[in-house]
Design an enzyme around this catalytic site. Structure first.
Site, PDB file in Angstrom:
ATOM      1  CE  LYS A   1       2.519   6.001 -22.233  1.00  0.00           C
ATOM      2  NZ  LYS A   1       2.521   7.449 -20.590  1.00  0.00           N
TER       3      LYS A   1
ATOM      4  CG  PHE B   1      -3.045   6.626 -14.741  1.00  0.00           C
ATOM      5  CD1 PHE B   1      -2.551   6.017 -15.946  1.00  0.00           C
ATOM      6  CD2 PHE B   1      -1.757   6.717 -14.438  1.00  0.00           C
ATOM      7  CE1 PHE B   1      -0.782   5.152 -16.355  1.00  0.00           C
ATOM      8  CE2 PHE B   1      -0.443   6.969 -13.744  1.00  0.00           C
ATOM      9  CZ  PHE B   1      -0.253   5.747 -14.885  1.00  0.00           C
TER      10      PHE B   1
ATOM     11  CB  THR C   1      -2.826  11.032 -29.296  1.00  0.00           C
ATOM     12  OG1 THR C   1      -2.106  10.004 -29.759  1.00  0.00           O
ATOM     13  CG2 THR C   1      -2.999  10.684 -31.362  1.00  0.00           C
TER      14      THR C   1
ATOM     15  CD1 TRP D   1      -2.110   7.997 -33.148  1.00  0.00           C
ATOM     16  CD2 TRP D   1      -2.364   6.778 -35.320  1.00  0.00           C
ATOM     17  NE1 TRP D   1      -1.026   6.767 -33.179  1.00  0.00           N
ATOM     18  CE2 TRP D   1      -0.910   6.459 -34.739  1.00  0.00           C
ATOM     19  CE3 TRP D   1      -2.711   6.618 -36.708  1.00  0.00           C
ATOM     20  CZ2 TRP D   1      -1.016   5.326 -35.884  1.00  0.00           C
ATOM     21  CZ3 TRP D   1      -1.295   5.792 -37.556  1.00  0.00           C
ATOM     22  CH2 TRP D   1      -0.882   5.458 -37.018  1.00  0.00           C
TER      23      TRP D   1
ATOM     24  CB  ALA E   1      -1.905  10.167 -12.749  1.00  0.00           C
TER      25      ALA E   1
ATOM     26  CG  PHE F   1      -8.796   2.469 -32.087  1.00  0.00           C
ATOM     27  CD1 PHE F   1      -8.219   3.290 -31.206  1.00  0.00           C
ATOM     28  CD2 PHE F   1      -7.059   1.909 -31.962  1.00  0.00           C
ATOM     29  CE1 PHE F   1      -7.922   3.835 -30.674  1.00  0.00           C
ATOM     30  CE2 PHE F   1      -6.511   1.842 -31.569  1.00  0.00           C
ATOM     31  CZ  PHE F   1      -6.708   2.922 -30.088  1.00  0.00           C
TER      32      PHE F   1
ATOM     33  CE  LYS G   1      -4.565  11.059 -20.152  1.00  0.00           C
ATOM     34  NZ  LYS G   1      -4.833  10.724 -19.130  1.00  0.00           N
TER      35      LYS G   1
ATOM     36  NE  ARG H   1       1.163  13.792 -16.943  1.00  0.00           N
ATOM     37  CZ  ARG H   1       0.723  13.127 -17.149  1.00  0.00           C
ATOM     38  NH1 ARG H   1       1.151  12.258 -15.654  1.00  0.00           N
ATOM     39  NH2 ARG H   1      -0.203  12.185 -17.974  1.00  0.00           N
TER      40      ARG H   1
END
Lengths: 557, 557
Positions: free
Chosen positions: B107, B303, B75, B411, B275, B383, B73, B96
Site C-alpha cells: 500500500k 474498507f 483523500t 487530490w 476493517a 480521476f 477514501k 486511523r
C-alpha cells in the site's frame, strides 16, 4: 520512600522544562525535538559539525562483577555527574537506555536510585522515545523481507537452513529462543528453524550505537550478513537492496535523547546493548554530543569491567576517536564480601576477612584498567550496614594499588553524597594519560580472544568447540579473521562459569560459537551458555506493577 | 509530483507549529504533549470532563468495496475536512493510524494524497508517536507472561493446547502465521503451536479504540480471554493478575494524536484496527475529543461500507453514545467500471454500460446506509480519465435513490476541489435523522450474523463450519452467545469470495471460526479465508524506499 516515589515526588514538583536543560549546554529550541515537556531528541545537525575541544574530559564508570548484593553503578554515575556540576565542573551524563525485558522481569527500572536518578523515570523505563521499538521493528521488517524473498522465488539462492538473521523482541521470552516458522503449507512461506533474540542483543542495536551519521548507518546496515547461499557464499542486506528502508526506520532512533537528573544535570540516554551478549555501551553519537557540549562527560558501560569496560576501550574507543581520561570502578562492601564467600543473608554482619578475600575481584579489575594506562578511582557505594572498619580496610587495600577509594552516599544524599568522589575524580584527571590498547587491530581473531582471556579474564587457555572451529574456517575464507571481537560471557564471573566468584585463575575459556556482526564491524564470540534471549522469573516484576485511574504508576522500581 | 514530494514541499515551507493547530480548537499548551514541532498527544484531562454539545455533528466517510482501481477514501475525508473549514464550518478530522505492515508491503503510505494529505506524512506513516509499538509490546509481554506462567509451574492449570492469545508484530510476515515455540528442551519453556497476528488485528488494538479512560482500559484488559484450563474453564488476564502492567504499557498510547492537514485543519489520528479482520474505526477517545472540540467531525472507517460502516454503526456507535448525522460514500467512475467487469488496463476508456452494471455495488452500499436512517451523499473522487457523460450518468443513477453525487477534486485542488461536496454534506445535515440500529443488543450471536449477512451482504444463508459450531456451544456454556459480533470478511466483495464483484446475491456466507474478544466486548466471526497476518508481495514497497544522508526520505508513497 522507594525509587519511584522519590522520582514521582520530584517530577511533580521540580522537573525543569527540557528546553531549560538543553539551554544549559547551549542547545536552542531549534536544536531539539521535544517529546512531551521533559524529554527531547537532539538533532544531529546541532552538534555534528562542531569540533571536539581538546580539553574536554571523558570519565568512564564501570564496576566489579555484579552480584545479587547489588552494586549501583548507574546510581553512582548519576550521582557523580550531579556532584561534578555542584563542584562547578560543567558536566553531562551519557547512559544506556533501559530494556523493557528486564524491567518486566527481575530488574525493574534502570534509571539510578534514591536521590541519584534520571527522570521522568516511568517514561525512560517504559517506551521512552521509541528507540527500542524502532529497532525491533526494523529488525523484524528485515526478517520478513528475507523470508518473503525466499517465498517469492529466492532469486538470491539463499539457503534457508543457513539464515543467521534472527527476529527480536524487547521482552524476556524464553519460549521464543527456538522456534519453527513458516508452517501451514505452501501459502505460508518456507518452513525453517528460527529463533528470537532480545532487541538489545541485536546487531542493529550495536550498529545504532556505533554509527556516526545516517550515511554510516546505512552503509553498516548494507554490510549485515543475513546468511549464506546454497553455494556457501555470504548474503548481505545490500544484496537484498533494503538498507534504505531499514535505515529509514531508524532515522529518529539515531538521535540522542536528552533528559535530566533529579538535580537537573543534562543527561543523554541513548542506545542500550547488553554487555554480556553485545558491546554494552551507549551510542557513539550521544557520547560525542556530550563531549562537544560539556566540559566533562560521565558515561558508564555494562556489567563488570571485564565485559563493559573492555568493550568500551577495545571496540568503542577506536570508533569514538577519544579514550577515557579516567576510570571509576564502583564496588560495595556487601558485594565484595559476597565475592569473599559470605551468603546473601549474612552480608549485614561485619566481616573483614571475607572483604579481604573478595577484594581479589576488585583488584583484578583495577589492574586491568591500569593496564590500559588509565587513572583509576574506586567508588565505594555506601550501604547502611557497612562498618567504618570495613570501609577503612577497603580503602587501605586500594591504596596498596595506588588507587583512592572514596565512600559515596549519592543514593541517600544526591550530589552532596558524591562530592568527595567528584573531587577525587577531578584530581585523577590532572595526571598525564598514556592510553595503551589491549591489542593491535591487525592481530587475528583468535589472538585477540587469547589476549582478552588471559590478560583480562585470567584464563589459562581458550578452547574452541566444534561449531566455533568450523566457523573460524569460514571466516578465514571470507577474510573476516582479523575483525575486532565482542565477547559474550556471563557477567557474574571473570570466567565462563557464573559461579566462579572472586578472581579465578587457571581456568579454560570455552568458545561455543560465533556470530559475525559485519555491520557492527565485529565478531561476537559466545562463551559457555550465555543466552541471547532472557527468560522471566517465577514472580515477574510485571505482577507488582499497576496504573491508577489518574495515570499514576506504581511498582516500577 | 508524488504524494511524498507534495507533502515534503509543504512541510518545509508551511506546516504550522502544533501549538497553533491545538489553539484552533481551544487547546492550551498544558493540554498537549508535544512530539517534535508538528505532532502532539492530547491529554485526556483536556476533554474528558467537558460535555458534548448537542448541536455538534458527526460525518462518517465510507466507500464502495475497494478495487485495484483505487477509491481514495482517506483523500476525500481529508479534502472534505479542509473544504468545510474553508466554508466557515469549524471542523476536525479523525482518522486511523497507518500500520507499518502495509506501508512496507503493497500500500505504501496512508495519509491521503495529492493536496489532501495529513502531515508530517513520513512520521505518521512510520513510527508516529509509538502507539502501534506500545500495542505490540503490551501484546507480546502478555504472551511471554502466559508462557512463563506455564513454565514456572502453571498454577492456573492452563492447557497449552488451548491458548488463544497470539503474539503480534506490526509487519506483514506470513512466515509467522503458524509457528511452533518453546523448542530446545526443558529450559526453554513448553513446546506448543502458536502464531502471530498483525498488531492492527489484535484485541488490544480493538480495546484501545473502544476504551473510554484508563479505568475502562484496565477493566477490559482484565476480561481478555487468554485460553482455557485442562477442565475447559476460561482463563483471563485478570486471573494472571497482570492487567495493571499491560494497561501501564498503554498509558500514552491511549491519548489521541494531533496533527494537521496540508491546509492546517486539526486532525486526530488515533488507533487503527483493520476493517476486514477487526472493527476498523479510529478510537472512541479521538472521536469524542473531536466531537467536543469542533462543531463538525469528519471520520472514516475502513474498507467498504459493508465492513467499516457496519461496524462503526453496530459496534462503535453504541459505545460512543452518538450516531453519525450523515454518511458520505466515496466512489470512483474507474472502480465502478471495474465492478462492471472492465479490465484494469481498459479503465481509461469511456464505458457507460459497464458503469451502469458496476453501479450495483454502490447502490447496495447506499441502500444499506439508508436502512440505518442516515442521510447519504456520494463523493465521486475524480480521476483525469473520467468523462462528463460518465459522471452525469453516475449522478443520475444516484439521484434515482434520492442521493446527491458530487464530483470531488480534492487530490488535485485541495479544499477548493471539495467545496461542492462540503456544501452538499452541510445541506444533508439539515434533515432530521431517525437512526435505526441494524439489530437489537439482546439478539443472539447467530441472529446477529444472519441479519448482517442477509440485510447488509445480500447472502441467502449462513453456514457454520465444524469448528465454529463447536465454539458456539462453548459460548452458550459461558454465556457469551448474545455478545456483539465483529465480522472478519474479505474487503473485495459483499460475499466471502473476493472475486464476486458488484452486488452478488443468493450466496452462502461461510463462518469458519470465531475469536472471542471478551475485553473488546465482541466475538469476531471469521468468514472464508480472511488472514489475520498479511504477507509481503513479490516487490515490497520497502525496496523503493530510501533515506538520504541529510535524512530526506524517498519512495514512501
Amino acid at each position: 520512600m522507594s525509587d519511584i516515589e522519590i522520582a514521582q515526588a520530584n517530577e511533580q514538583k521540580e522537573m525543569q522544562p527540557i528546553t531549560t536543560i538543553a539551554a544549559k549546554v547551549g542547545l536552542q529550541e531549534q536544536d531539539i525535538e521535544r517529546y512531551g515537556d521533559y524529554k527531547a531528541k537532539i538533532k544531529l545537525t546541532a552538534f555534528e559539525n562542531q569540533p571536539l575541544p581538546a580539553d574536554h574530559k571523558l570519565i568512564l564508570v564501570t564496576s566489579i562483577n555484579p552480584t545479587p548484593a547489588g552494586e549501583g553503578k548507574s546510581t553512582v554515575t548519576i550521582g557523580l555527574g550531579d556532584a561534578l556540576n555542584k563542584l562547578g565542573a560543567q558536566t553531562m551524563i551519557a547512559l544506556r537506555e533501559p530494556s523493557l525485558g528486564p524491567v518486566m522481569g527481575m530488574k525493574g527500572g534502570a534509571t539510578g536510585g534514591g536521590y541519584a536518578q534520571v527522570v521522568p523515570m516511568e517514561d525512560i523505563n517504559l517506551h521512552f522515545t521509541g528507540d527500542m521499538h524502532a529497532l525491533t521493528c526494523a529488525n523484524n521488517t528485515l526478517a520478513a523481507l528475507i523470508d518473503n524473498h525466499i517465498h517469492q522465488g529466492n532469486a538470491l539462492n539463499i539457503d534457508q537452513r543457513r539464515i543467521s538473521w534472527k527476529r527480536t523482541l524487547d521482552i524476556n521470552d524464553r519460549a521464543l529462543r527456538h522456534t519453527v516458522i513458516g508452517l501451514g503449507g505452501p501459502f505460508q512461506g518456507i518452513p525453517r528453524e528460527d529463533g528470537f533474540n532480545i532487541t538489545v542483543a541485536s546487531e542493529l542495536m550495536a550498529i545504532l550505537c556505533l554509527a556516526t551519521n545516517i550515511h554510516d548507518l546505512k552503509a553498516r546496515i548494507a554490510k549485515i550478513l543475513i546468511g549464506y547461499t546454497y553455494d556457501r557464499q555470504p548474503v548481505t542486506v545490500g544484496d537484498l537492496k533494503v538498507q534504505g528502508a531499514i535505515a529509514m526506520l531508524l532515522k529518529d532512533a539515531l538521535k540522542p535523547n536528552l533528559v535530566q537528573t533529579l538535580e537537573h544535570t543534562p543527561t543523554l540516554i541513548h542506545g542500550g546493548p547488553f554487555a554480556n551478549i553485545a558491546h554494552g555501551c551507549n551510542s557513539i553519537l550521544a557520547t560525542t554530543a556530550a563531549l562537544k557540549l560539556a566540559k566533562y562527560t560521565i558515561t558508564e558501560c555494562g556489567f563488570g569491567a571485564d565485559l563493559g569496560a573492555e568493550k568500551f576501550l577495545d571496540i568503542k574507543t577506536p570508533k569514538l576517536g577519544k579514550h577515557p581520561d579516567a576510570v571509576v570502578i564502583v564496588a560495595t562492601v556487601r558485594a565484595l564480601k559476597y565475592n569473599g564467600g559470605v551468603a546473601l543473608a549474612d552480608l549485614k554482619t561485619e566481616n573483614i576477612a571475607a572483604l579481604e578475600q573478595g577484594f581479589a575481584n576488585l583488584k583484578r579489575h583495577i589492574e586491568n584498567m591500569q593496564r590500559y594506562g588509565l587513572p583509576v578511582t574506586v567508588a565505594i557505594n555506601a550501604f547502611t550496614a557497612d562498618t567504618p572498619a570495613e570501609i577503612q580496610r577497603l580503602q587501605a587495600l586500594c591504596a596498596e594499588l595506588g588507587v583512592q577509594a572514596v565512600n559515596t552516599e549519592v543514593w541517600e544524599k544526591g550530589s552532596e553524597g558524591g562530592k568527595a568522589l567528584g573531587e577525587a575524580v577531578l584530581a585523577s584527571l590532572t595526571a598525564p594519560v598514556d592510553f595503551k590498547p589491549l591489542y593491535e587491530p591487525e592481530t587475528t581473531l583468535t589472538e585477540k580472544i587469547a589476549i582478552i582471556a588471559q590478560q583480562i579474564y585470567g584464563a589459562k587457555d581458550v578452547v574452541y568447540e566444534t561449531k566455533a572451529k568450523k566457523q573460524l574456517k569460514t571466516f578465514a575464507t571470507n577474510g573476516w579473521d582479523k575483525m575486532p571481537v565482542c565477547m559474550a560471557k556471563t557477567q557474574y564471573s571473570f570466567s565462563d562459569d557464573p559461579k566462579a566468584l572472586g578472581a579465578p585463575t587457571g581456568f579454560t575459556l570455552h568458545i561455543r560459537e560465533f556470530t559475525p556482526d559485519l555491520g557492527a564491524g565485529f565478531i561476537v564470540a559466545l562463551t559457555g551458555n550465555v543466552l541471547t534471549m532472557p527468560g522471566l522469573p517465577k514472580q515477574p516484576a510485571a505482577l507488582r506493577m499497576d496504573i491508577a485511574d489518574d495515570g499514576t504508576i506504581t511498582g516500577l522500581f
